[in-house]
Design a protein around this motif. Structure first.
Motif, PDB file in Angstrom:
ATOM      1  N   ASP A 132      37.330  96.736  55.428  1.00  0.00           N
ATOM      2  CA  ASP A 132      39.093  96.669  54.431  1.00  0.00           C
ATOM      3  C   ASP A 132      40.187  97.553  55.395  1.00  0.00           C
ATOM      4  O   ASP A 132      39.576  98.494  55.778  1.00  0.00           O
ATOM      5  CB  ASP A 132      38.600  96.688  53.685  1.00  0.00           C
ATOM      6  CG  ASP A 132      38.453  96.298  52.444  1.00  0.00           C
ATOM      7  OD1 ASP A 132      38.652  94.776  53.091  1.00  0.00           O
ATOM      8  OD2 ASP A 132      38.397  96.039  51.232  1.00  0.00           O
ATOM      9  N   VAL A 133      41.220  97.607  55.722  1.00  0.00           N
ATOM     10  CA  VAL A 133      41.827  98.258  56.004  1.00  0.00           C
ATOM     11  C   VAL A 133      42.522  98.845  55.095  1.00  0.00           C
ATOM     12  O   VAL A 133      43.446  97.984  54.198  1.00  0.00           O
ATOM     13  CB  VAL A 133      43.237  97.494  56.963  1.00  0.00           C
ATOM     14  CG1 VAL A 133      44.550  98.344  56.928  1.00  0.00           C
ATOM     15  CG2 VAL A 133      42.371  97.071  58.338  1.00  0.00           C
ATOM     16  N   HIS A 134      42.302  99.917  55.128  1.00  0.00           N
ATOM     17  CA  HIS A 134      43.451 100.591  53.907  1.00  0.00           C
ATOM     18  C   HIS A 134      44.518 101.629  54.695  1.00  0.00           C
ATOM     19  O   HIS A 134      45.256 102.104  54.501  1.00  0.00           O
ATOM     20  CB  HIS A 134      42.459 101.881  53.168  1.00  0.00           C
ATOM     21  CG  HIS A 134      41.150 101.628  52.964  1.00  0.00           C
ATOM     22  ND1 HIS A 134      40.683 101.146  52.353  1.00  0.00           N
ATOM     23  CD2 HIS A 134      40.275 102.005  54.322  1.00  0.00           C
ATOM     24  CE1 HIS A 134      39.751 101.126  52.229  1.00  0.00           C
ATOM     25  NE2 HIS A 134      38.663 101.443  52.928  1.00  0.00           N
ATOM     26  N   ARG A 135      46.007 100.630  53.062  1.00  0.00           N
ATOM     27  CA  ARG A 135      47.254 101.175  53.572  1.00  0.00           C
ATOM     28  C   ARG A 135      47.759 102.241  52.618  1.00  0.00           C
ATOM     29  O   ARG A 135      47.677 102.562  52.101  1.00  0.00           O
ATOM     30  CB  ARG A 135      48.311  99.427  52.729  1.00  0.00           C
ATOM     31  CG  ARG A 135      47.593  98.240  53.741  1.00  0.00           C
ATOM     32  CD  ARG A 135      47.944  96.507  52.591  1.00  0.00           C
ATOM     33  NE  ARG A 135      49.298  97.177  52.265  1.00  0.00           N
ATOM     34  CZ  ARG A 135      49.885  96.054  51.351  1.00  0.00           C
ATOM     35  NH1 ARG A 135      48.698  94.630  51.419  1.00  0.00           N
ATOM     36  NH2 ARG A 135      50.718  95.678  50.682  1.00  0.00           N
ATOM     37  N   PRO A 136      49.020 102.315  53.452  1.00  0.00           N
ATOM     38  CA  PRO A 136      49.592 104.261  53.107  1.00  0.00           C
ATOM     39  C   PRO A 136      50.444 103.138  51.551  1.00  0.00           C
ATOM     40  O   PRO A 136      50.906 104.279  50.464  1.00  0.00           O
ATOM     41  CB  PRO A 136      50.601 104.104  54.027  1.00  0.00           C
ATOM     42  CG  PRO A 136      50.636 103.100  55.034  1.00  0.00           C
ATOM     43  CD  PRO A 136      49.176 102.144  54.191  1.00  0.00           C
ATOM     44  N   ASP A 137      50.551 102.156  51.865  1.00  0.00           N
ATOM     45  CA  ASP A 137      51.653 101.533  49.996  1.00  0.00           C
ATOM     46  C   ASP A 137      50.755 101.351  48.967  1.00  0.00           C
ATOM     47  O   ASP A 137      51.036 100.840  48.312  1.00  0.00           O
ATOM     48  CB  ASP A 137      53.141 100.554  50.269  1.00  0.00           C
ATOM     49  CG  ASP A 137      51.581  99.295  50.667  1.00  0.00           C
ATOM     50  OD1 ASP A 137      50.421  99.598  50.850  1.00  0.00           O
ATOM     51  OD2 ASP A 137      52.630  97.985  51.096  1.00  0.00           O
ATOM     52  N   ASN A 138      49.113 101.329  49.069  1.00  0.00           N
ATOM     53  CA  ASN A 138      48.395 100.689  48.424  1.00  0.00           C
ATOM     54  C   ASN A 138      47.350 102.256  47.417  1.00  0.00           C
ATOM     55  O   ASN A 138      46.153 102.630  48.376  1.00  0.00           O
ATOM     56  CB  ASN A 138      47.401 100.274  48.531  1.00  0.00           C
ATOM     57  CG  ASN A 138      46.164  99.348  47.585  1.00  0.00           C
ATOM     58  OD1 ASN A 138      47.200  99.306  46.480  1.00  0.00           O
ATOM     59  ND2 ASN A 138      46.011  98.740  47.726  1.00  0.00           N
ATOM     60  N   PRO A 139      48.382 103.410  47.412  1.00  0.00           N
ATOM     61  CA  PRO A 139      47.277 104.434  46.511  1.00  0.00           C
ATOM     62  C   PRO A 139      45.404 104.263  45.901  1.00  0.00           C
ATOM     63  O   PRO A 139      46.113 103.313  44.962  1.00  0.00           O
ATOM     64  CB  PRO A 139      48.163 105.525  46.074  1.00  0.00           C
ATOM     65  CG  PRO A 139      48.668 104.665  45.444  1.00  0.00           C
ATOM     66  CD  PRO A 139      49.142 102.967  46.165  1.00  0.00           C
ATOM     67  N   PRO A 140      44.845 104.907  45.979  1.00  0.00           N
ATOM     68  CA  PRO A 140      43.555 104.915  45.239  1.00  0.00           C
ATOM     69  C   PRO A 140      44.347 105.121  43.976  1.00  0.00           C
ATOM     70  O   PRO A 140      44.899 105.825  43.422  1.00  0.00           O
ATOM     71  CB  PRO A 140      42.900 105.943  45.945  1.00  0.00           C
ATOM     72  CG  PRO A 140      43.227 106.512  46.794  1.00  0.00           C
ATOM     73  CD  PRO A 140      44.361 105.903  47.014  1.00  0.00           C
ATOM     74  N   THR A 141      42.855 104.339  42.257  1.00  0.00           N
ATOM     75  CA  THR A 141      43.557 104.642  41.206  1.00  0.00           C
ATOM     76  C   THR A 141      42.292 105.378  40.179  1.00  0.00           C
ATOM     77  O   THR A 141      41.626 104.626  40.004  1.00  0.00           O
ATOM     78  CB  THR A 141      44.007 103.640  40.292  1.00  0.00           C
ATOM     79  OG1 THR A 141      42.737 102.109  41.252  1.00  0.00           O
ATOM     80  CG2 THR A 141      44.764 103.035  41.458  1.00  0.00           C
ATOM     81  N   PRO A 142      42.135 106.529  40.360  1.00  0.00           N
ATOM     82  CA  PRO A 142      40.946 106.974  40.005  1.00  0.00           C
ATOM     83  C   PRO A 142      40.904 107.177  38.377  1.00  0.00           C
ATOM     84  O   PRO A 142      42.138 107.777  37.890  1.00  0.00           O
ATOM     85  CB  PRO A 142      40.565 108.705  40.591  1.00  0.00           C
ATOM     86  CG  PRO A 142      41.743 108.938  40.617  1.00  0.00           C
ATOM     87  CD  PRO A 142      42.858 107.388  41.586  1.00  0.00           C
ATOM     88  N   GLY A 143      40.031 107.346  38.047  1.00  0.00           N
ATOM     89  CA  GLY A 143      39.790 107.357  36.139  1.00  0.00           C
ATOM     90  C   GLY A 143      40.327 109.055  36.224  1.00  0.00           C
ATOM     91  O   GLY A 143      39.636 109.667  37.067  1.00  0.00           O
ATOM     92  N   GLY A 144      40.611 109.894  35.211  1.00  0.00           N
ATOM     93  CA  GLY A 144      40.274 111.517  34.599  1.00  0.00           C
ATOM     94  C   GLY A 144      41.593 112.069  34.382  1.00  0.00           C
ATOM     95  O   GLY A 144      41.724 112.804  34.072  1.00  0.00           O
ATOM     96  N   GLY A 145      42.310 111.003  34.338  1.00  0.00           N
ATOM     97  CA  GLY A 145      43.606 111.559  34.225  1.00  0.00           C
ATOM     98  C   GLY A 145      44.082 112.816  35.364  1.00  0.00           C
ATOM     99  O   GLY A 145      45.236 113.085  35.262  1.00  0.00           O
ATOM    100  N   PHE A 146      44.564 112.260  36.306  1.00  0.00           N
ATOM    101  CA  PHE A 146      45.097 113.045  37.349  1.00  0.00           C
ATOM    102  C   PHE A 146      46.686 113.094  37.516  1.00  0.00           C
ATOM    103  O   PHE A 146      46.800 111.894  37.855  1.00  0.00           O
ATOM    104  CB  PHE A 146      44.007 112.952  39.383  1.00  0.00           C
ATOM    105  CG  PHE A 146      42.885 113.004  38.979  1.00  0.00           C
ATOM    106  CD1 PHE A 146      42.504 114.421  39.285  1.00  0.00           C
ATOM    107  CD2 PHE A 146      41.443 112.200  39.096  1.00  0.00           C
ATOM    108  CE1 PHE A 146      40.851 114.780  39.632  1.00  0.00           C
ATOM    109  CE2 PHE A 146      40.516 112.844  39.304  1.00  0.00           C
ATOM    110  CZ  PHE A 146      40.458 113.838  39.476  1.00  0.00           C
ATOM    111  N   ALA A 147      47.145 113.243  38.712  1.00  0.00           N
ATOM    112  CA  ALA A 147      48.062 113.012  39.356  1.00  0.00           C
ATOM    113  C   ALA A 147      48.838 112.260  40.366  1.00  0.00           C
ATOM    114  O   ALA A 147      47.769 111.673  40.188  1.00  0.00           O
ATOM    115  CB  ALA A 147      49.511 114.586  39.381  1.00  0.00           C
ATOM    116  N   PRO A 148      49.884 112.136  39.834  1.00  0.00           N
ATOM    117  CA  PRO A 148      49.616 110.954  41.496  1.00  0.00           C
ATOM    118  C   PRO A 148      49.519 111.268  42.641  1.00  0.00           C
ATOM    119  O   PRO A 148      49.835 112.497  42.486  1.00  0.00           O
ATOM    120  CB  PRO A 148      51.856 110.506  40.914  1.00  0.00           C
ATOM    121  CG  PRO A 148      52.172 110.538  39.865  1.00  0.00           C
ATOM    122  CD  PRO A 148      51.072 111.805  38.996  1.00  0.00           C
TER     123      PRO A 148
END
Length: 257
Positions: free
Chosen positions: A170-186
């Motif tokens: 996959d190509v990881h796009r700069p407009d598609n941030p990861p979405t971890p669990g755990g209550g992290f900030a943006p």
């Protein structure tokens, strides 16, 4: 998403990696590593009770330790977590790195210890919700989470075709941030443009370290290598042993608790 808890080739292809990964996979540019160290320093500053001692990092899905070694050379104490024995066997012994056989969703590391948790070239293999919760568990209050991807600069047509032939994922796009669990900030993003240099022969070997190649049939492997040889030698016109300059982009996503 795939869960690197499994030791099967289908779920974690790198249990079957043949020993070339460390010699041909690129490391990470200085600017990207500096961004991680700075994030760890900021995290330590946010924890008034944890000023003493070296900064501590957990490198999850550490592979052969390319990121672990760079962080250790930057002065951090690193716990490197990698489920594949084949990958751990390729790691160099460097002071400041301790190896563990574990996974992103269940690292086995202690609570509230790390200034930064790093996923370098490994986040796409994990369960993002569970891996984020586990990162939050092992981080100090205010600790940083970093998700890093090295990828060839596919905006350049000949590079894009090379990655397609190599089936490099996959190509990881700069407009598609990861979405971890755990209550992290943006998430915030730092992008680093850089270049690697390899011979055509090294690029052919690089193709054998891709998960698609490792999982493929013998026929599929031979076809990919034949197509790569045609592209490098015949189409692009490189001679054996000639240096090929490959543009890369490294994406460094950062967040904190």
């Amino acid at each position: 998403m795939s869960n690197i808890l499994s030791s099967s080739l289908e779920v974690n292809p790198f249990v079957g990696e043949g020993g070339a990964y460390d010699s041909v996979r690129p490391a990470y540019p200085d600017e990207a590593v500096a961004a991680l160290i700075e994030a760890a320093q900021r995290a330590r500053g946010a924890d008034a009770l944890g000023q003493g001692g070296p900064l501590r990092a957990a490198d999850i899905g550490a592979g052969t330790g390319k990121m672990s070694e760079l962080l250790a050379r930057g002065g951090l104490l690193v716990d490197a977590v990698e489920p594949s024995e084949a990958m751990r066997a390729q790691a160099s012994s460097i002071e400041g790195v301790t190896w563990h056989g574990g996974v992103a969703e269940e690292t086995g590391l202690p609570n509230d210890v790390y200034d930064i948790v790093v996923f370098a070239q490994s986040w796409h293999w994990v369960d993002s919700e569970r891996a984020g919760l586990e990162a939050a568990r092992i981080l100090r209050p205010g600790g940083a989470l970093a998700i890093v991807w090295n990828q060839m600069a596919v905006s350049i047509p000949w590079v894009h075709r090379l990655t397609r032939i190599m089936r490099s994922g996959d190509v990881h796009r700069p407009d598609n941030p990861p979405t971890p669990g755990g209550g992290f900030a943006p998430m915030t993003l730092t992008q680093v443009a850089w270049e690697d240099r390899m011979t055509p022969e090294q690029i052919l070997t690089l193709g054998t370290t891709r998960s698609s190649y490792i999982r493929s049939s013998e026929e599929g492997r031979a076809r990919m290598q034949e197509n790569l040889r045609w592209y490098l030698y015949d189409h692009l016109g490189y001679a054996p042993g000639q240096q090929v300059t490959i543009p890369y982009a490294t994406l460094v996503w950062l967040t904190h608790l």
